[in-house]
Structure formats: C-alpha cells, structure tokens
Design an enzyme around this catalytic site. Structure first.
Site, PDB file in Angstrom:
ATOM      1  N   ASN A  67     -57.291   5.547 -40.624  1.00 37.26           N
ATOM      2  CA  ASN A  67     -58.109   6.073 -39.531  1.00 37.26           C
ATOM      3  C   ASN A  67     -58.642   4.882 -38.742  1.00 37.26           C
ATOM      4  O   ASN A  67     -59.588   4.229 -39.151  1.00 37.26           O
ATOM      5  CB  ASN A  67     -59.255   6.889 -40.152  1.00 37.26           C
ATOM      6  N   ARG A 115     -54.719   9.288 -38.746  1.00 37.21           N
ATOM      7  CA  ARG A 115     -55.588  10.196 -37.999  1.00 37.21           C
ATOM      8  C   ARG A 115     -55.545   9.757 -36.538  1.00 37.21           C
ATOM      9  O   ARG A 115     -55.900   8.625 -36.211  1.00 37.21           O
ATOM     10  CB  ARG A 115     -57.014  10.099 -38.520  1.00 37.21           C
ATOM     11  N   HIS A 170     -62.495  16.978 -34.300  1.00 41.34           N
ATOM     12  CA  HIS A 170     -62.838  17.355 -35.681  1.00 41.34           C
ATOM     13  C   HIS A 170     -61.956  18.493 -36.187  1.00 41.34           C
ATOM     14  O   HIS A 170     -62.348  19.245 -37.088  1.00 41.34           O
ATOM     15  CB  HIS A 170     -64.308  17.815 -35.810  1.00 41.34           C
ATOM     16  N   ARG A 193     -74.974  10.274 -29.194  1.00 44.65           N
ATOM     17  CA  ARG A 193     -74.419  10.942 -28.004  1.00 44.65           C
ATOM     18  C   ARG A 193     -75.339  12.072 -27.570  1.00 44.65           C
ATOM     19  O   ARG A 193     -75.887  12.795 -28.405  1.00 44.65           O
ATOM     20  CB  ARG A 193     -73.031  11.511 -28.291  1.00 44.65           C
ATOM     21  N   GLU A 226     -61.142  15.490 -44.713  1.00 42.00           N
ATOM     22  CA  GLU A 226     -60.117  15.308 -43.682  1.00 42.00           C
ATOM     23  C   GLU A 226     -58.941  14.494 -44.217  1.00 42.00           C
ATOM     24  O   GLU A 226     -57.791  14.730 -43.852  1.00 42.00           O
ATOM     25  CB  GLU A 226     -60.735  14.599 -42.468  1.00 42.00           C
TER      26      GLU A 226
END
Ligand code: AMP
Length: 409
Positions: free
Chosen positions: A20, A99, A188, A249, A394
C-alpha cells in the site's frame, strides 16, 4: 471484488505480499489468503526525506531499519525483498497485491497488472495525482524486485462502481463528467465490502438480502450505503476530501468558500488544498490534534474545542447516515469500523443516540466490550435495527482477490 458475498477462500496455503504505497510511505504485509493470517507486516516511512526508515513486525518482534537519506519506494522495496528472503518468506509467495486508491471508471474489480492495466491506472491518476503516482511507483518497483510473481491491482474505488448516475453525478455542467471524468467515485471500497460480508455472517443474514450502512472511521472517514451487497451511495467523492469530518480533512464545505478565500484572503489553489486536506477536520476545530484518542482525552479533561470537535464529528456522521435511508429505505445494521469506529465507544454512543428514530440503540456494556479488535453487536436485543462493530481487514481482501485471480491463470 466481483462477488457480493464474502470472498471464497482458496484451497491451498497461499501467501500474498500486500503493498500500500502512499506518497512518502509504504505499508506492507504478507497475508495468508486462506485465513487472513499476517505473517509479517511493516511500514516504510518518510521515504525520499533525510531520515527514511522501515519498521516491521515478525513473530512478535519489532525491528527498525534505517534507510540512507533520500531513499524512496524502489529502495524500500529492495530492502523488503532482502527481508523476505532472509526470513525465507518467499517460498510460499504466489502474488503481490497492490492497493490502488483510484481506478476511475476503468476498474470495477481487481485486475492482473499488465500494460493495459498500468495505462488505466495512469489515466485515473490525474484524478488523484499524489496517490496515483505512488501506486504506479510501487507497481514498477515490485515488478523489478519480484520478477515472475503475478502483480494484482485492487482498487479502493471499484466497490462503488455499482452506484447509479443519480448518486454519482455532481450538479455541474455535464461535459465535466464526459470530458474529464468529474463525478463521485468514493473510496475505502475494500473496507466497506469486507465489513458488509462479515456483518451479514455475524447477524445470520445473506448479504444479498441485507441493507447496511457502514461507517469507516479512521484518519480518513467515509460512510457507504450497501444494498444487497452493493454500494449504492458513499460520502467520499472525486477525491477523499468529501463528506464527513476527518482527522485533518474538512469533509463537505460550501464550495463558495473557494471564492471567499481567494478574493478576501488571497489564498492560492495550493494553500486552499492544504487548508482543506491538512489543517481542517478534528485538528482544525480542536486546534489541538487530528488524533481521536487525544481529542477524547482532552474533551474529558474539559478542553472545550476538543469537545466541540467531537460533537461536530458525530453530528455530521449521524446526518450522513440518516441521509442514506433514502436509497436504502430499510436498514438491517449500522456498522462501525476503522481505528475510530472499532475503538471509540464514546463516538459510537454519541452517533447512535442521535439515530434512535431508526430503531437503533446502544447497549452500554456491549459497546464497551467491542474494542481492541473485537467484533460484536452493540445494540440491545430489543433494538429494531442492529448496531455492529466490525474490525476491517483490507489486506485480507487484497490477498484474497490476488489469490483468486492467480488461481485463474
Ligand atoms: P486508522 O486510520 O484506521 O488507523 O485510525 C486512526 C484513528 O483511530 C486515529 O484518530 C486514532 O486516534 C483513532 N483511534 C485508535 N484507537 C482509538 C481509541 N482507543 N479510542 C479512540 N480513537 C482511537
């Protein structure tokens, strides 16, 4: 991720190296696709800086390796190859799973990497330049270092490709979509997909016959409405900035803010991007931290802005969840996952309390028990709608997709 039920497990013991790549980091793990067991895992960080390093965990021991100044993804992957060989972990490796954050509209499921797939990722990377560039770097470095091993790309956006135009189009001039791909993509995806499948198992229903809303709450946060195992709406958009309040964010804001900041405060585009991505969210409101644990501790100790940050985080989340009753109409379970969703009983209770009208409630003890990686139903036995904590995985989805694609070769 072409099927909606939990992935079928491959029959033989098979290890997949999952990579990732972020702009200056590389998370890695070798996962046994059969059971999700993590054989080794680690993180290379500050890549390209004066002090890059790799830390990893193997057989319960944690080790840190310092890399030379300015070393980046390729060198980190080379060091990783050495590590894997030193520990004889290459014997059972069947694939490398990557990923990939943005697959645009090219990818509705995971793909074996070839020139066409690289071109597709390259194309989509105009939508997420930082991530796209890092993902491509990771793929090319892994191809060089693991010659002969199949490389599989697993896309964060793929699960959301089932959304309808009504859900994914912005009310902007249509040609921005047709000519430049401006639309909602969502992120996601592997996490929302995984927790939906696991929750269906937990509550004894078929995922194809279930309506779920999953809240992935980590440093990045998103909510997904999942109808019959398919994503029908999600809160992130063209980029991961949209939707919920996150660590740094802002989530949704009035787009008119852009004009205000440029004309009244002389911001340029880069400063605005920085403000919204790195200085806002929990950090911006609390003026303390982006870390939920720190904020919770401060709020308990009487820090007013930390308490306010938590309240805004929960209110916005509850509002977004309620909005997804429009596409779903009925709800079997609300799912919490991600670092915050899995561990913060405070946030779960605050959110559920605001959603009592959906038939949700919070069993205090079950809510307290569901932490540190424990899954569980946290609503009472009499609740009309279940609230569930489901740890995400994940990496396992990536390993499974890679193993299943390799099986077909
Ligand atoms: P992730 O990006 O999924 O690793 O999640 C990171 C976020 O989870 C950070 O904001 C952490 O503060 C938060 N988190 C982790 N453990 C806890 C905890 N026990 N209580 C509250 N938040 C937590």
């Amino acid at each position: 991720m072409e099927t909606v039920s939990m992935p079928t497990t491959p029959s033989k013991s098979q290890h997949v190296l999952v990579l990732n790549c972020g702009s200056s980091s590389l998370k890695f793990a070798i996962i046994d696709a059969n059971n999700g067991h993590e054989i080794i895992s680690g993180l290379a960080e500050r890549l390209g800086s004066d002090t890059p390093s790799i830390k990893y965990k193997y057989q319960g021991n944690k080790t840190i390796i310092d890399l030379s100044a300015n070393q980046a993804h390729a060198e980190a992957i080379n060091t990783l190859v050495g590590l894997i060989k030193d520990h004889n972990l290459d014997e059972h490796l069947i694939a490398v799973g990557h990923r990939v954050v943005h697959g645009g509209e090219h990818f509705t499921k995971s793909a074996l990497v070839d020139d066409k797939v690289i071109a597709g990722i390259s194309d989509a990377s105009s939508l997420a330049p930082l991530h796209g560039h890092a993902n491509l770097l990771g793929i090319s470095s892994a191809q060089a270092s693991f010659a002969g091993l199949p490389q599989v790309a697993v896309f964060d956006t793929a699960f959301h490709q089932t959304m309808d135009k009504v859900a994914y189009l912005y009310a902007l001039p249509y040609k921005l979509y047709t000519e430049h791909g401006v639309r909602r993509y969502g992120m996601h995806g592997t996490s929302h997909y995984y927790v939906a499948g696991q929750t269906a198992k937990l509550i004894g229903k078929q995922v194809e016959q279930s309506n779920f809303i999953s809240a992935h709450l980590g440093n990045g946060c998103s909510v997904c409405a999942i109808k019959g195992g398919k994503s029908v709406d999600t809160s992130m958009g063209l980029t991961p900035l949209a939707g919920l309040v996150m660590g740094t964010r802002s989530g949704d804001i009035d787009p008119g803010l852009f004009n205000f900041l440029t004309t009244q405060l002389n911001y340029d585009a880069k400063q605005i991007d920085n403000l919204l991505n790195k200085e806002s969210g929990l950090l911006g409101i609390s003026e303390l931290s982006n870390d939920c644990r720190t904020i919770e501790e401060a709020a308990v100790a009487g820090h007013e802005k930390a308490a306010l940050a938590l309240d805004i985080f929960c209110y916005r989340l509850a509002k977004q969840i309620a909005a997804y009753m429009v596409p779903l109409q009925t709800l079997d379970a609300l799912i919490f996952t991600g670092g915050i969703g899995e561990n913060s009983d405070i946030i779960r209770e605050k959110v559920i309390t605001q959603l009592a009208f959906l038939g949700l409630d919070c069993d205090k003890q079950a809510n307290l028990d569901a932490r540190f990686g424990n899954e569980g139903v946290i609503s009472s036995a009499t609740a009309a709608t279940k609230a569930v904590v489901m740890p995400t995985n994940e990496e396992w989805v990536i390993a499974l997709d890679a193993a299943n694609i390799v099986k077909e070769l």
